[in-house]
Structures are given as structure tokens and as C-alpha cells.
Design an enzyme around this catalytic site. Structure first.
Site, PDB file in Angstrom:
ATOM      1  N   ASP A   6       4.199  14.098 -31.114  1.00 50.80           N
ATOM      2  CA  ASP A   6       5.246  13.123 -30.816  1.00 50.80           C
ATOM      3  C   ASP A   6       4.758  12.222 -29.685  1.00 50.80           C
ATOM      4  OD1 ASP A   6       7.513  11.770 -29.926  1.00 50.80           O
ATOM      5  OD2 ASP A   6       8.803  13.542 -29.922  1.00 50.80           O
ATOM      6  N   VAL A   7       4.664  10.914 -29.949  1.00 51.99           N
ATOM      7  CA  VAL A   7       4.147   9.991 -28.934  1.00 51.99           C
ATOM      8  C   VAL A   7       5.092   9.828 -27.748  1.00 51.99           C
ATOM      9  CG1 VAL A   7       2.669   8.697 -30.509  1.00 51.99           C
ATOM     10  CG2 VAL A   7       5.027   7.937 -30.112  1.00 51.99           C
ATOM     11  N   ASN A  33       0.861   2.229 -33.048  1.00 54.96           N
ATOM     12  CA  ASN A  33       1.463   1.829 -34.316  1.00 54.96           C
ATOM     13  C   ASN A  33       2.755   2.563 -34.644  1.00 54.96           C
ATOM     14  OD1 ASN A  33       1.386   0.304 -36.772  1.00 54.96           O
ATOM     15  ND2 ASN A  33       0.692   2.146 -37.820  1.00 54.96           N
ATOM     16  N   TYR A 100      15.805  -2.356 -31.981  1.00 53.22           N
ATOM     17  CA  TYR A 100      14.454  -2.681 -32.445  1.00 53.22           C
ATOM     18  C   TYR A 100      13.940  -3.946 -31.766  1.00 53.22           C
ATOM     19  CZ  TYR A 100      10.611  -3.524 -35.700  1.00 53.22           C
ATOM     20  OH  TYR A 100       9.366  -3.736 -36.254  1.00 53.22           O
ATOM     21  N   LYS A 104      10.711  -4.470 -29.193  1.00 55.38           N
ATOM     22  CA  LYS A 104       9.565  -5.314 -29.526  1.00 55.38           C
ATOM     23  C   LYS A 104       9.385  -6.446 -28.520  1.00 55.38           C
ATOM     24  CE  LYS A 104       8.249  -2.789 -32.902  1.00 55.38           C
ATOM     25  NZ  LYS A 104       6.976  -2.043 -32.810  1.00 55.38           N
TER      26      LYS A 104
END
Length: 195
Positions: A6-7, A33, A100, A104
Site C-alpha cells: 500500500d503506497v 502511478n 480527485y 491532481k
């Protein structure tokens, strides 16, 4: 070498990078990514859903970049390249995409800081803004995405192999060449004004 994890887990990310260097001797490229989305009107978006998107899309890249930069600065010769997966939403949001889109936009700030702070050490960072690549995440585009005027309209997609080719190209550039920003998308996808 494949390590599942898990990042957003700081200890896993540290292990990932230490095992990479132990196996290969150095690190030359990081591609951040991992990503998730959550579409809901702002007043219906739960804090848990918002934080989950921010954790995967922003905290994960921060943790991975931090560990990569530590290695890039210590290795001989110094330097390396980071590619952060942004999105068309880093420029123009979709309706009901506050989590989201916020994540970003934050990737843009992270990428700019990595370029600035890494410059003296031969570290470059590219934000690749990908729009409508045909992946599982893009499946709903065929049936129709919500547009600013309230209509649901099918959107064009393109083969994700072109994204892979772009990443390989950027990764293969010499260290004295920087690509701060790269946008790749279906030519007929709505982007400017999202409509």
C-alpha cells in the site's frame, strides 16, 4: 522484482525502496502511478471517501518521492527522474470530482517542488496528465460521463499503450533533459471547459 503493498503505508514504502536498492544497487526512475477516484456531489462526499482519494493520489506519491529523493541524492552519480501521474483534472475538473481534482491539482504542486528542489542534484520530475486512456477506470466513458450541462455523453478513449510509450520515452531521456509537463489524451475527448 514485485512487492505488493500500500503506497499510503510509510513503512511499506521505506521497505520498497530499500529492497530495490539492495537488489539493483541504485534507483534511476520512479513512476507514481497509483490512483483512485470518487465521484459525488460535494455535499454528499464523505470525509472518509475524500481522505481515501487524497491518501492514495497525493500522500502515496509524496512518500514514494521522498524515499526516491533520499536515494537520488546519495547515489553516485547523483540524480534520477520522477514521473507523477497527473490528470486532465489537474487543469479542468469534471462535475462531482472534488476529491480527485483536488488531489491532481496537488500533484502539480508536488511536481513543481520536486523539480525546483531536485535541480541541484540532477533530479527531474515530469507530471504526465493522462486523459481517457482505455483502462478499467475509464470503462464508464463508453456509456456516458456527466458533462457540465448535465448531459451524459460517451467520450472518446485511446489505447493505454500510447501512455506506456510516452512514459518510456520520458524515462529514456538523458538526465540533462527535463520534461516538466506532458499531456496525452484522446484527440476528441472533451477537455477545454469539459464540454
Amino acid at each position: 522484482m514485485v512487492l505488493a503493498g500500500d503506497v499510503t503505508d510509510e513503512e511499506f514504502v521505506k521497505k520498497l525502496f530499500s529492497e530495490t536498492v539492495a537488489r539493483f544497487g541504485r534507483l534511476d526512475l520512479l513512476f507514481n502511478n497509483a490512483g483512485v477516484s470518487s465521484f459525488a456531489a460535494l455535499e454528499e462526499l464523505t470525509l472518509e471517501a475524500f481522505q481515501s482519494v487524497i491518501s492514495v493520489n497525493l500522500v502515496g506519491p509524496f512518500l514514494c518521492a521522498r524515499e526516491a529523493v533520499k536515494i537520488f541524492k546519495k547515489q553516485d552519480p547523483t540524480g534520477g527522474r520522477i514521473i507523477n501521474n497527473g490528470s486532465l483534472s489537474a487543469h479542468t475538473p469534471r462535475p462531482h470530482s472534488v476529491a480527485y481534482t483536488t488531489s491532481k491539482h496537488a500533484i502539480t504542486g508536488l511536481s513543481k517542488c520536486l523539480n525546483l528542489d531536485g535541480r541541484a542534484f540532477g533530479i527531474t520530475c515530469t507530471q504526465i496528465d493522462i486523459g481517457n486512456a482505455q483502462t478499467v477506470m475509464a470503462t464508464p466513458m463508453a456509456t456516458g460521463m456527466l458533462q457540465p450541462d448535465g448531459r451524459r455523453v460517451p467520450e472518446s478513449t485511446f489505447d493505454v499503450a500510447h501512455v506506456a510509450a510516452a512514459v518510456v520515452h520520458i524515462a529514456s531521456l538523458p538526465g540533462d533533459v527535463a520534461v516538466p509537463h506532458f499531456t496525452i489524451m484522446a484527440s476528441k475527448a472533451p477537455f477545454a471547459g469539459r464540454g
